[in-house]
Write a protein that holds these residues in place. Structure first.
Motif, PDB file in Angstrom:
ATOM      1  N   LEU A 178     -25.480  11.340-117.229  1.00 28.01           N
ATOM      2  CA  LEU A 178     -24.967  12.501-116.521  1.00 28.01           C
ATOM      3  C   LEU A 178     -26.113  13.140-115.741  1.00 28.01           C
ATOM      4  CD1 LEU A 178     -22.474  14.377-116.209  1.00 28.01           C
ATOM      5  CD2 LEU A 178     -23.332  15.648-118.165  1.00 28.01           C
ATOM      6  N   ASN A 179     -25.849  13.495-114.492  1.00 26.39           N
ATOM      7  CA  ASN A 179     -26.849  14.178-113.674  1.00 26.39           C
ATOM      8  C   ASN A 179     -26.754  15.677-113.969  1.00 26.39           C
ATOM      9  OD1 ASN A 179     -28.470  15.334-111.749  1.00 26.39           O
ATOM     10  ND2 ASN A 179     -27.614  14.203-110.026  1.00 26.39           N
ATOM     11  N   PHE A 180     -27.631  16.173-114.815  1.00 21.04           N
ATOM     12  CA  PHE A 180     -27.603  17.569-115.233  1.00 21.04           C
ATOM     13  C   PHE A 180     -27.931  18.522-114.083  1.00 21.04           C
ATOM     14  CE2 PHE A 180     -27.707  15.552-119.297  1.00 21.04           C
ATOM     15  CZ  PHE A 180     -27.149  16.461-120.185  1.00 21.04           C
ATOM     16  N   ASP A 181     -28.595  18.023-113.038  1.00 27.58           N
ATOM     17  CA  ASP A 181     -28.978  18.867-111.907  1.00 27.58           C
ATOM     18  C   ASP A 181     -27.886  19.005-110.853  1.00 27.58           C
ATOM     19  OD1 ASP A 181     -31.558  19.333-112.968  1.00 27.58           O
ATOM     20  OD2 ASP A 181     -32.217  17.382-112.210  1.00 27.58           O
ATOM     21  N   ASP A 182     -26.931  18.087-110.846  1.00 23.24           N
ATOM     22  CA  ASP A 182     -25.826  18.150-109.884  1.00 23.24           C
ATOM     23  C   ASP A 182     -24.558  17.642-110.566  1.00 23.24           C
ATOM     24  OD1 ASP A 182     -24.110  18.207-107.751  1.00 23.24           O
ATOM     25  OD2 ASP A 182     -25.141  16.665-106.595  1.00 23.24           O
ATOM     26  N   LEU A 183     -23.738  18.564-111.014  1.00 17.45           N
ATOM     27  CA  LEU A 183     -22.523  18.230-111.753  1.00 17.45           C
ATOM     28  C   LEU A 183     -21.289  18.157-110.853  1.00 17.45           C
ATOM     29  CD1 LEU A 183     -23.280  20.548-114.764  1.00 17.45           C
ATOM     30  CD2 LEU A 183     -23.334  18.052-114.783  1.00 17.45           C
ATOM     31  N   THR A 184     -21.483  18.200-109.544  1.00 17.91           N
ATOM     32  CA  THR A 184     -20.375  18.220-108.592  1.00 17.91           C
ATOM     33  C   THR A 184     -19.429  17.048-108.787  1.00 17.91           C
ATOM     34  OG1 THR A 184     -21.834  19.282-106.990  1.00 17.91           O
ATOM     35  CG2 THR A 184     -19.777  18.369-106.146  1.00 17.91           C
ATOM     36  N   SER A 185     -19.942  15.841-108.796  1.00 22.91           N
ATOM     37  CA  SER A 185     -19.067  14.670-108.916  1.00 22.91           C
ATOM     38  C   SER A 185     -18.428  14.596-110.302  1.00 22.91           C
ATOM     39  CB  SER A 185     -19.800  13.369-108.581  1.00 22.91           C
ATOM     40  OG  SER A 185     -20.827  13.135-109.505  1.00 22.91           O
TER      41      SER A 185
END
Length: 98
Positions: free
Chosen positions: A43-50
């Motif tokens: 999981l990309n903790f810096d960008d949760l958009t997707s």
């Protein structure tokens, strides 16, 4: 009212959209979500958009397990930092509990 959920990693390990769709297809109303066990990619903790766009199942609990009495200081620090990262994103992804 009772709601029935499932541990996400017991359903399938995949991308967020596939996992969410499968949980919904099985008729569960929510999920205990341990991203490290349930997702095929971190999981990309810096960008949760997707993630927020693709994962449309209510998260009943966000799992960030660690051993708080681990004798290895490095492992303990890693666990604490991981837990803190999960606390920071919990509200943004709608998880009331960590």
């Amino acid at each position: 009212m009772i709601k029935i959920g499932v541990r996400g990693h017991d359903v399938i390990k995949s991308d967020p959209k596939t996992l969410s769709n499968k949980i919904n297809e099985l008729g569960f109303e929510g999920v205990q979500f341990v991203q490290a066990k349930a997702l095929s990619e971190p999981l990309n903790f810096d960008d949760l958009t997707s993630f927020k766009k693709d994962f449309n199942t209510p998260i009943f609990m966000l799992g960030a397990y660690f051993n708080p009495v681990h004798p290895d200081k490095e492992a303990l620090d890693k666990g604490i930092n991981n837990f803190k990262r999960h606390l920071k994103i919990a509200n943004e992804i709608g998880a009331p509990w960590v």
